[in-house]
Design a protein around this motif. Sequence first.
Motif, PDB file in Angstrom:
ATOM      1  N   VAL A  86      70.413  23.548   3.754  1.00 56.11           N
ATOM      2  CA  VAL A  86      69.582  24.522   4.476  1.00 56.11           C
ATOM      3  C   VAL A  86      68.763  23.823   5.542  1.00 56.11           C
ATOM      4  N   LYS A  87      68.177  22.670   5.223  1.00 56.60           N
ATOM      5  CA  LYS A  87      67.379  21.940   6.215  1.00 56.60           C
ATOM      6  C   LYS A  87      68.238  21.514   7.401  1.00 56.60           C
ATOM      7  N   GLU A  88      69.437  21.021   7.121  1.00 56.95           N
ATOM      8  CA  GLU A  88      70.331  20.600   8.213  1.00 56.95           C
ATOM      9  C   GLU A  88      70.794  21.791   9.036  1.00 56.95           C
ATOM     10  N   SER A  89      71.075  22.888   8.375  1.00 55.70           N
ATOM     11  CA  SER A  89      71.540  24.086   9.073  1.00 55.70           C
ATOM     12  C   SER A  89      70.469  24.671   9.979  1.00 55.70           C
ATOM     13  N   LEU A  90      69.235  24.597   9.521  1.00 55.89           N
ATOM     14  CA  LEU A  90      68.127  25.179  10.279  1.00 55.89           C
ATOM     15  C   LEU A  90      67.414  24.138  11.143  1.00 55.89           C
ATOM     16  N   ASN A  91      67.853  22.883  11.048  1.00 52.67           N
ATOM     17  CA  ASN A  91      67.175  21.784  11.756  1.00 52.67           C
ATOM     18  C   ASN A  91      65.689  21.767  11.446  1.00 52.67           C
ATOM     19  N   THR A  92      65.370  21.918  10.152  1.00 50.97           N
ATOM     20  CA  THR A  92      63.989  21.952   9.685  1.00 50.97           C
ATOM     21  C   THR A  92      63.556  20.544   9.325  1.00 50.97           C
ATOM     22  N   PRO A  93      62.400  20.103   9.822  1.00 55.48           N
ATOM     23  CA  PRO A  93      61.923  18.768   9.438  1.00 55.48           C
ATOM     24  C   PRO A  93      61.530  18.725   7.968  1.00 55.48           C
ATOM     25  N   SER A  94      61.598  17.541   7.380  1.00 51.30           N
ATOM     26  CA  SER A  94      61.255  17.379   5.956  1.00 51.30           C
ATOM     27  C   SER A  94      59.874  17.654   5.686  1.00 51.30           C
TER      28      SER A  94
END
Length: 63
Positions: A55-63
Amino acid sequence: MSTVIPQGNALKKAIAWVSEKKTAQPDQNVKKLVNDACLQFDLSPKDSEFLLRFVKESLNTPS
């Protein structure tokens, strides 16, 4: 970069569920959505980690 397709139906449903929730409410916290999905779809710890990373990679969400 290619994406690995998850094998389990529960994981596939969890990915779709998180995506749907995030689309409906973009300001939702990703970690909370993933935790909720893990509980709802009874995911293993390994699947939970995959879901969060996916999900983080798909949304380009920072950690």
